[in-house]
Each structure stands twice: as structure tokens, then as C-alpha cells.
Scaffold this motif. Sequence first.
Motif, PDB file in Angstrom:
ATOM      1  N   ASP A 173      -5.052   3.745 -16.154  1.00  0.00           N
ATOM      2  CA  ASP A 173      -3.769   3.182 -16.693  1.00  0.00           C
ATOM      3  C   ASP A 173      -2.493   2.937 -16.779  1.00  0.00           C
ATOM      4  O   ASP A 173      -1.045   2.227 -16.626  1.00  0.00           O
ATOM      5  N   LEU A 174      -1.909   3.715 -15.201  1.00  0.00           N
ATOM      6  CA  LEU A 174      -1.041   4.254 -15.323  1.00  0.00           C
ATOM      7  C   LEU A 174      -0.113   3.189 -14.050  1.00  0.00           C
ATOM      8  O   LEU A 174      -1.062   2.719 -12.958  1.00  0.00           O
ATOM      9  N   GLU A 201       7.033   5.686 -19.653  1.00  0.00           N
ATOM     10  CA  GLU A 201       5.814   7.195 -19.537  1.00  0.00           C
ATOM     11  C   GLU A 201       4.557   6.442 -19.027  1.00  0.00           C
ATOM     12  O   GLU A 201       3.929   7.971 -18.571  1.00  0.00           O
ATOM     13  N   LYS A 202       4.602   5.277 -19.074  1.00  0.00           N
ATOM     14  CA  LYS A 202       2.529   4.649 -18.558  1.00  0.00           C
ATOM     15  C   LYS A 202       3.436   4.564 -16.993  1.00  0.00           C
ATOM     16  O   LYS A 202       2.602   4.354 -15.926  1.00  0.00           O
ATOM     17  N   THR A 203       4.271   4.865 -16.139  1.00  0.00           N
ATOM     18  CA  THR A 203       4.443   4.777 -15.300  1.00  0.00           C
ATOM     19  C   THR A 203       5.086   5.470 -13.786  1.00  0.00           C
ATOM     20  O   THR A 203       5.814   6.641 -14.744  1.00  0.00           O
ATOM     21  N   ARG A 207      -6.548   7.585 -13.939  1.00  0.00           N
ATOM     22  CA  ARG A 207      -5.746   7.209 -14.283  1.00  0.00           C
ATOM     23  C   ARG A 207      -5.775   5.485 -14.227  1.00  0.00           C
ATOM     24  O   ARG A 207      -4.110   5.747 -13.498  1.00  0.00           O
ATOM     25  N   GLN A 221      -2.599  12.906 -25.938  1.00  0.00           N
ATOM     26  CA  GLN A 221      -1.458  12.317 -24.926  1.00  0.00           C
ATOM     27  C   GLN A 221      -0.632  11.620 -26.057  1.00  0.00           C
ATOM     28  O   GLN A 221      -0.086  11.089 -26.199  1.00  0.00           O
ATOM     29  N   GLY A 263       2.011   9.288 -19.210  1.00  0.00           N
ATOM     30  CA  GLY A 263       1.898   8.605 -20.636  1.00  0.00           C
ATOM     31  C   GLY A 263       2.183   9.357 -21.800  1.00  0.00           C
ATOM     32  O   GLY A 263       2.153   8.709 -23.003  1.00  0.00           O
TER      33      GLY A 263
END
Lengths: 317, 632
Positions: free
Chosen positions: A97-98, A54-56, A95, B430, B455
Motif C-alpha cells: 500500500d505504500l 503518511e502513505k508515501t 506493505r 495503524q 501509514g
Amino acid sequence: MFGLKDDWELEIPERYFTLEDYEGGTARWCPGCGDLAVLTAVQRICRDEQLPPEKTVCVSGIGCSSRFPHYMKTYGFHGLHGRAFPVACGVKSRRPDLKVFVATGDGDCCSIGAGHWVHGIRYNMDMVVMLFDNAIYGLTKNQTSPTSPQGLSTNTHPRGAWLPPLNPTSATLGFANVSFVAQTVDWNPLHLYHTLKAAYHHKGTSFVRIMQRCPTYTEKVFAELQKDPSHLLLLTGGDNPELDAASLRMFPNQQAHDSRDLHAARRIAEQQDPLPIGVLFRDPSRPCYEDFTTVGLGMSAADKLRGLEREFDKFSV
Amino acid sequence: MTTTTKGPAPTQPTSSVKRVHEHIVEIVSDSGEGAQKAGQTYGAVSAKMGNGVWTVEIIPAEIKPPARSRAGASGIRVRVGSEAVTNTGDEADLVVALNEQVLFGRIEQKAYKKGTIVLLENKWANDPREEVRRDYAAALAEFERIGLDVRQVPLEEACQKVAQDVRVGKNMFVLGLLCYITCREMERAMEEVAFVFAKKGDKVIQKNQDLIRAGYDFGAQVLSTRYEIPPRKTEQRLMVLNGNQAIALGVMAAGIEMVAMYPITPATSVSHHLAGAFKNVGGVVHQAEDEIAAMGFAIAASYAGKTACTVTSGPGLALKTEFLGLAVMAEVPLVIVLVQRGGPSTGLPTKVEQGDLLAALYGQPGDTPKIILAPATIEECFHFVITARKLAEAFRTPVMILTDANLATGVQPIPRPVPQAEWLAPPLDQSPWQKGVTAYDWDADTGLSPRPIPGQRGGEYVLTGLAHTKKAKVAYDPDSNQTGCAMRSRKLAVFGESLKPPQVHGADHGELLVVGWGSTLGSIEEAVDRARKQGLSVSSLHLRFLSPLEPGLKEIFARFRKVLTVEINYSDAPDAPHTTKDNRRIAQLAQVLRTHTLMDIDCWSNVAGQPIQPGAIHAELVRRLGKSKGEQ
């Protein structure tokens, strides 16, 4: 005891990702397509780095290779022809974080999206850009691409491509603020994997040109390279991954290369036979655009309201 | 009054004061003489005094056009009234001109009338160049022929007494002069100048204030009559700003944190303001490598869960077309501000037009339903951005805001808004995505669906511009595209249901209904009011929502014998050669309304690049209503 709460518990990694967690359905590329090898390499990197799906985010343009995001079980953005760069930069802008992987082709990146390519490299936002270079427009069925070899017969140039091809690697090394340029081939999974992994670990835009076979239209373009490894020149040392002895034996030609030397990188990039593979250039000190675009992230609503009042004051009478 | 070049006579102010309801003042000059700064300050002073004000800059297309040229007219118009002023007005009452040639440019634009007082710099009469003296004399004769009331004034000479470099100081002198003539409080001008030049230090402030005072003192020698425009009393806190500044403040107040843009006139100044101020509310401006990239960047930031906006004008919209289609197709919330200018093609970059309505509505391949708003006032420019952001997220769609060069550069006092924390709320948290919900989990009734954001665990999907299913899977089957298009269209219908029918200005039935949109509101209503006072049966209606259209239009239109749109875009003149009722190409809103209502809606429009003056609309109303009475 020691004032700890009853529900306190040790934070242990509750998730472990396997290859399956990144496999987004059956890829519909032609059998024997080099894209499949790249897909596998990226999935392995995701697993080895344990990237939360989900972070990619996989971003692409349009073309055969731009179907890439559909075959990953991460977030994806299959955008417009040539526009993978601005989309990837926009994703990253607020973002940080991604983790972003960009899949783009030789038509997508070097032709219709060439303007964004120049500037995307200059923005140097933290992402891996994979140029799937099969030297042809495949999805639209066999038209000349900017990297098609001169003389290649295609549907748009049946008597052979008129002009010499553009060299994406040396072009990229000419763009301002370039920070990472590598070259690899899809048919050597080991080199592909290690090169992409080095790209992943570089902070900034890591541009990796992947010589990618198209079994349908340009099988012959890479046939010699594939058959005879003496047409390849393995770059070693510098920022290149260290391969084990068995792997090194696959490459009869090897050359130590200082990947911090831009001029040396440009010289090597011009070379076609043997074709240099490995990290040509890396400079981790180059500024990244997100250092500027992320300013103000996380500002509190109260601060924003105060800021707003001050802005209103400037116009008040 | 005075034509001497030997300096002002040592007379004392003895002017009489005439009370007027409103006054239109212009300063015209070559580019770079500071006319706009003087006019803006004059407008701000008037607003602070409590007057209604509308300021509009006169901008040549070039940065440094040749001096003393007609096309190079640069300057500012300020309309000051006792009541709220909603538009630029008709012909000017008073003009200060720093040379005679720039006046011709304004005369071509019908900015002046018989009797307009022109205070004209007279130094050109004694210019060492013979052709200049000749042109000046010829111009005076021409001005006299058309009835301008020209007073030759030694502005520069008077100015030289207090300033070394008159080229950079004359504007403040003119400001002082105008303050005297129109009974503005000079002290407020001083304060304003102190504020504007605060960063430049006391010396600069002092110099400018000296010039204002000198101009003020000089005023009595120029005209025997002063004009007083009594202000209205208001307790409301006001802000004075132009439409682009209002958009910029609206962006900040709306909680938008990313504006991706590429420079294009007349939209760019939105980003100028944001470039300095945005960081104070945590936002950032991205100047992209081109219009396409700006759009892609903004869409991607929104895809990643951030509130984003892009600002452009017609040619930029053309380049953004493909991405706009993607944003509709993939249901990406996005605010797109389109500051319209003259077209087609590069057109009239600094001039006003409302020529992009159809491009906004239909300019993309395939069916691309989206919400389109058109603010009609500077205050609405601010609030519509906040509305647009909410709509974009609620309906998971791009929302376009159409303004124009007239709103962009018009300056007006508006009530100071009270910022709301709720406006700034981030789009979504989120927290984990609800299991089993797909990326396009369309509600079959409304077409609405929740939006997963990178996220969010479990929400992973691939955004694509290809036809796709509820699960965001590429689908080429016959049903999927039909369903997707229907769902996106449904959202507009649902939003349309929440709108109220528009208010009619004037009687709710009658002979003629004038329909407008955007910046023409003030001019149309002023013209309608004048016509109604004369007993003409005319009303007006102004649309803020152009997609979907506000409801009830057909019912309202049916109560009038004729419906006429007034627009600033192209339509064939009905009596043009080869033009018939069948082949006449009509104005854009008229086309939309005809399709919508199946009624015979007429239009009156032009592409002169100028705001339509209330007087011009009024004349057209008189012409039409006279004619229709004759037919009865």
C-alpha cells in the motif's frame, strides 16, 4: 429512509494536499544544485496524484542527493551508503500500500551499491528509482565516480579520471527483468516532471537516470548539454509522455522510439551525443517480487494458530 | 563376532540383555550413504519410546568428499539415556562404520575409548584394489593397538540379500541392526520410515522396512550382548527437533512474518525449514542477494511495521555490521539469529564455536547497545525467539540470539509448546499518531519512546543513521548525540532491572564456580554433577542474557574462591611461551565478566570445533580443584 443509518454520510475526500504538505523544510543543497529541481518535481507529482504523505516513503542511501527524504514531509528512510535498494524493497515487501520513491546517486547506486542495483532491478518491485547522476562524489568533496567522464580532474584523480565512465542506462537495460528505464535532465522541469510521472504510473521498478548538475564540482560536465539543446535527443511515441507543441519546440532533435523494443532501447542508450532523453524501455508484463512476498498478508490469527499446530505436528512424537 | 564373508551362519538369536543407564551410538560412513537419516530415525524411535536423546550429525565440510577418507567422515552420533540427555556425551559405546578410514577421523576427535565396540564393514578385506586391502589391514592393526573392540561384519553382503542397490539401502539395514542391539522397538522404526517416506510411495516404504527387518534379524549374529536403556515414563507431548528447526518454529510462533537471509552454514537450515512451512502461518522467506541486503531488507520491513528477522553466522554478521549499527541508532526492532561457527574468517563452517560474543557485543563502530540472548537448549531456541521479538518491540531495539553449530544440529525431544494467539499479535495498529508526539519522544527516565509506522497520519519522520534529535532531525550539536546515546543505553539498564539473578547449579558457595553460556550447558552441568558426587566443591552458573548481563553476578561470584568460564572460543594457554598473567588473551565471556565485576575470572576454552565433552570438563575440574586444595 431505505434502512440507512442515521449517521450515514456521503464519503467525500476530506483531505486535499497542496505542495506544502510535502515540503519538509529548507533543502540544504548548494545554490544551483540540480537536486532542487528533482525535489520540486517529486513534490508536484505527489500533489497531482494526491498521495497521502503518511502513505508515501522516500528511501535513500548516502550522498548529497540522498538527503532527499529529509526535505519531503512524508515518511523517509535515510539509510546506508549504497543500500537504498534493499531498504526500499524491504519497505515494499509486506506493505504494497505504500508509495515508494528512491533517491540514489551515481556513487551510491553504481559503485558501492552496484550489487543491489542489479538485483533491485530484477526484483522489479513497484517503486520509482531516481538516479541523481552528477558524475562526481560531492558530499565527500570531489572524488571520481563511476560515471565521471574520462579525463575529469578530481581529488582522487588530479590528472584526470583513468577509465571511461559506466553508462547506468545501458547497464540497467542489461539486467534481468528490467521493466522501465528512462533518462532525463534536471534543467528541463517539464521533461523531468513528465518522465518521473510516467515512472510513477508504471507498476514495477521505474529506473530514471537524471543528469544532474553539480554547480560546485562538475559544472562543466553538463554545461554543453544545458546550453545547446541540440545535444539532446528527445524520444517520442511509445510510452513517452505527450508534450505540447510549445514544449516540443525546445528540442531540435526528436526521434520516435518504440519503448517496448529492448534491443532498440539498448542501442539508443549507448548514444552519448545527442543524449537520448525520455522513456527508453517499458515492459509492464514483467513479474514483480511483491507478488510473492505479500503472500499470506492478512491471514487471521486463528488460521495462523491452526497452521502452527500443523507445523508442530510434523515434529511431534 | 562373525568374520565370515560367506554370509551369516544360520544361528538363532540367543543374545543376553544388559541394562545400561545410557548408550552412545555412532554411524560413520562416506558422505551420501544415508547414515544421518538412519541415525535421525533411530533417535526419533528412542524419543518415542520415552528415552532421553541427543543426536548430533557428523558433517564433513565438503558435499562429496573423496570416498574412504579421514576428513570425509560423515555420520551421526546418538546418545540415548534413561533420563533427559542434554549433550553429546563423551566417547561412544557402539559404532557402525561402513569403512575403516572414516573411523580415523573420529579417533582424531577423541570420539572413542578403549573397548568401544566397532561393527566394521568387512568387504574391504577382499577389495580388488591392493592398496585398499593393505589400508584395511593396517587400520585393523591400529584399531587393535588403541584398544577398539572391532567386529568385522559382512554388512553389505547381508544387505544384498534383500536389496538390489545396497549403496542406498545399507543405512536402513544398519538402523534395523542397531534397533536389535539396543532393544529399540522395531515397529516404531517401521512407522517412522513410513512417515518419512510417505511422499515416495508404498514401494519405497516397503523396501526400507524390509531392510530394517533384515538388519534386525541379522543383529543376533553380530553381538552376543544386547543393551537395554530403560525409558522414563512421561505423559508430556514431545517434539523431536534440532536447534535450527526450533528457531524456525520459534520464528513462526513468534508472529514474525518476514525472514530475510543469505545462505551461510550453519544457519541456512533455519530458512530451509521456513521455506516450506512459513506460508502456512502467512510468512515469507526472502533470499537476498547478499548478507547486507538481507539485513537492510529485514530492517526496512520492520520500519514499515512488520515483524522481521534475519538469520546468519559469523562472516555474515561481519557484513551486516553497518546495518546493525543503523538498527541500533534508529531504534528499529529486529530479531537477529546468529548461529555461530568456527572462526576467524571463513574458519570452520560446519563446526561449533562460541567465538562471536564480542563481535555481537562490540563489533559495530560507535556505541551500539543491544539485547543479546543465548539459548542453552533446543527448547530455549524455540522460546527465545518469541521473547526476542517482544523485547525488540518493547525496547525498540535489535535483539540478537546467539546459538551455535552444536545447538543447530543437535536433535533432542522437547516438550511440545502450546501456541498462544498473543505471540502472534501484530506490533502496532495503524490508528492515527498522537498529535505532538515526536518520532523519538524519549522518556528521559527510561529512554523508551513510541514508534511511528508508515501509514500512521501525523507520525511522518525520516529514519536516519545520522545523529538526530527527538524529532528525528539531523543534529550535529554536542548535546544531541550525547543525549541519543544516553537514551539508547538507558533502555538496556531499564531492561536489566527486570531480570532476575541466575540460578546456581549446585551449592551456592564453594571452591569453584564454572560459568558458561549457550550450548555447553548440558556438558558443564553433567561434569559438575560428577565432580560434586566425588565430593569436589564446584558449582556452575549458565547465562542466558549476555547484554545486559543478568544482575547479582558479583555477589554470586564472591561466594566462590574461584570463578572459571568454560567456553568454546580461543584463549591463550596460561603456560604458553611468552604468555604471562598480564598479556594472556582470555576467553570472551571471561573478558566481559571481568569488565563487569572487576574480579579475577579465569577461563578454560578451546577452538577444536567440537562440542566440549562432559568428561573433558570433569577432568579439568578435578585437575583444578586438586591443585587448589594443594595450595591451601
